[in-house]
Write a protein that holds these residues in place. Structure first.
Motif, PDB file in Angstrom:
ATOM      1  N   UNK A 136       0.820  -1.214   0.000  1.00 17.40           N
ATOM      2  CA  UNK A 136       0.000   0.000   0.000  1.00 17.40           C
ATOM      3  C   UNK A 136       0.852   1.262   0.000  1.00 17.40           C
ATOM      4  N   UNK A 137       2.003   1.199   0.620  1.00 15.50           N
ATOM      5  CA  UNK A 137       2.904   2.358   0.583  1.00 15.50           C
ATOM      6  C   UNK A 137       3.415   2.592  -0.838  1.00 15.50           C
ATOM      7  N   UNK A 138       3.713   1.515  -1.554  1.00 14.38           N
ATOM      8  CA  UNK A 138       4.139   1.662  -2.959  1.00 14.38           C
ATOM      9  C   UNK A 138       2.980   2.201  -3.796  1.00 14.38           C
ATOM     10  N   UNK A 139       1.765   1.686  -3.563  1.00 15.24           N
ATOM     11  CA  UNK A 139       0.596   2.214  -4.273  1.00 15.24           C
ATOM     12  C   UNK A 139       0.443   3.708  -3.983  1.00 15.24           C
ATOM     13  N   UNK A 140       0.713   4.097  -2.736  1.00 19.82           N
ATOM     14  CA  UNK A 140       0.661   5.504  -2.368  1.00 19.82           C
ATOM     15  C   UNK A 140       1.695   6.335  -3.109  1.00 19.82           C
ATOM     16  N   UNK A 141       2.898   5.782  -3.288  1.00 16.52           N
ATOM     17  CA  UNK A 141       3.951   6.498  -4.027  1.00 16.52           C
ATOM     18  C   UNK A 141       3.545   6.660  -5.493  1.00 16.52           C
ATOM     19  N   UNK A 142       3.009   5.597  -6.102  1.00 14.50           N
ATOM     20  CA  UNK A 142       2.551   5.706  -7.496  1.00 14.50           C
ATOM     21  C   UNK A 142       1.466   6.778  -7.619  1.00 14.50           C
ATOM     22  N   UNK A 143       0.503   6.761  -6.685  1.00 14.56           N
ATOM     23  CA  UNK A 143      -0.583   7.737  -6.719  1.00 14.56           C
ATOM     24  C   UNK A 143      -0.052   9.151  -6.455  1.00 14.56           C
ATOM     25  N   UNK A 144       0.934   9.261  -5.551  1.00  9.01           N
ATOM     26  CA  UNK A 144       1.571  10.550  -5.261  1.00  9.01           C
ATOM     27  C   UNK A 144       2.197  11.131  -6.529  1.00  9.01           C
ATOM     28  N   UNK A 145       2.925  10.319  -7.253  1.00  7.99           N
ATOM     29  CA  UNK A 145       3.579  10.780  -8.489  1.00  7.99           C
ATOM     30  C   UNK A 145       2.531  11.278  -9.485  1.00  7.99           C
ATOM     31  N   UNK A 146       1.472  10.505  -9.668  1.00  8.56           N
ATOM     32  CA  UNK A 146       0.414  10.909 -10.600  1.00  8.56           C
ATOM     33  C   UNK A 146      -0.286  12.186 -10.140  1.00  8.56           C
ATOM     34  N   UNK A 147      -0.561  12.269  -8.844  1.00  5.20           N
ATOM     35  CA  UNK A 147      -1.222  13.456  -8.300  1.00  5.20           C
ATOM     36  C   UNK A 147      -0.354  14.695  -8.488  1.00  5.20           C
ATOM     37  N   UNK A 148       0.927  14.558  -8.225  1.00  5.30           N
ATOM     38  CA  UNK A 148       1.834  15.699  -8.381  1.00  5.30           C
ATOM     39  C   UNK A 148       1.959  16.116  -9.851  1.00  5.30           C
ATOM     40  N   UNK A 149       1.958  15.145 -10.751  1.00  3.78           N
ATOM     41  CA  UNK A 149       1.991  15.474 -12.188  1.00  3.78           C
ATOM     42  C   UNK A 149       0.715  16.210 -12.597  1.00  3.78           C
ATOM     43  N   UNK A 150      -0.425  15.732 -12.126  1.00  2.18           N
ATOM     44  CA  UNK A 150      -1.684  16.414 -12.422  1.00  2.18           C
ATOM     45  C   UNK A 150      -1.677  17.834 -11.851  1.00  2.18           C
ATOM     46  N   UNK A 151      -1.179  17.977 -10.634  1.00  5.13           N
ATOM     47  CA  UNK A 151      -1.119  19.299  -9.999  1.00  5.13           C
ATOM     48  C   UNK A 151      -0.190  20.219 -10.769  1.00  5.13           C
ATOM     49  N   UNK A 152       0.921  19.687 -11.224  1.00  2.68           N
ATOM     50  CA  UNK A 152       1.891  20.497 -11.966  1.00  2.68           C
ATOM     51  C   UNK A 152       1.272  21.031 -13.265  1.00  2.68           C
ATOM     52  N   UNK A 153       0.544  20.161 -13.974  1.00  4.00           N
ATOM     53  CA  UNK A 153       0.019  20.548 -15.277  1.00  4.00           C
ATOM     54  C   UNK A 153      -1.336  21.255 -15.217  1.00  4.00           C
ATOM     55  N   UNK A 154      -2.095  21.042 -14.157  1.00  3.87           N
ATOM     56  CA  UNK A 154      -3.478  21.564 -14.149  1.00  3.87           C
ATOM     57  C   UNK A 154      -3.803  22.458 -12.962  1.00  3.87           C
ATOM     58  N   UNK A 155      -2.865  22.713 -12.086  1.00  3.83           N
ATOM     59  CA  UNK A 155      -3.191  23.542 -10.911  1.00  3.83           C
ATOM     60  C   UNK A 155      -2.629  24.936 -11.064  1.00  3.83           C
TER      61      UNK A 155
END
Length: 155
Positions: A136-155
């Motif tokens: 679950x921690x690895x799943x969290x890291x994958x989701x973190x990376x995606x969330x940060x990419x979305x934030x970078x491009x759309x926030x």
């Protein structure tokens, strides 16, 4: 298999204050139960937030391991402390607002359910509290990376 005892502090935490007792989709309910705690934690400085997540994750190995042993089953579906920590990893330095909480929730649940490599490998091969927590921690890291990419491009 033994039943969880929520009067036992290890079980209470492992079962996400009872959220893991949901008859269907306990991981989803566990992640939902992690949101109010995240809403409090988000106001911490980044270093303090990271410290809380690391401590919760390290202690989570014991929480999940002891509860799993008590119940006599490796990774009981109702053990959701790993979802709490995985979601909190997802939300590291997340933008504020309900939209970002929802996106983080969806991304974390997606990776936790899908289990892309190496999450699937860890889920199959690691035992004990570490095995319960690390995927679950690895799943969290994958989701973190995606969330940060979305934030970078759309926030």
């Amino acid at each position: 298999m033994n039943k969880p005892d929520l009067s036992n502090p290890w079980h209470l935490l492992a079962f996400g204050f009872g959220s893991g007792l949901a008859p269907k989709a306990p991981g989803t309910f566990g992640t939902l139960a992690a949101i109010p705690f995240y809403l409090l934690l988000q106001y911490l400085s980044l270093p303090l937030y990271l410290l809380v997540v690391v401590v919760a994750s390290v202690v989570g190995i014991t929480i999940c391991g002891r509860t799993s042993k008590d119940l006599g089953v490796h990774d009981h579906g109702g053990i959701v402390w790993d979802e709490f920590c995985g979601f909190w990893v997802t939300m590291i330095a997340a933008p504020t607002g309900w939209l970002w909480v929802a996106i983080g929730f969806i991304l974390f649940r997606m990776f936790d359910i899908w289990k892309p490599w190496p999450i699937d490998l860890v889920d199959r091969e690691m035992d004990g509290g570490s095995g319960i927590m690390v995927d679950d921690l690895i799943a969290g890291v994958y989701a973190l990376i995606c969330l940060q990419l979305l934030a970078y491009f759309f926030h």
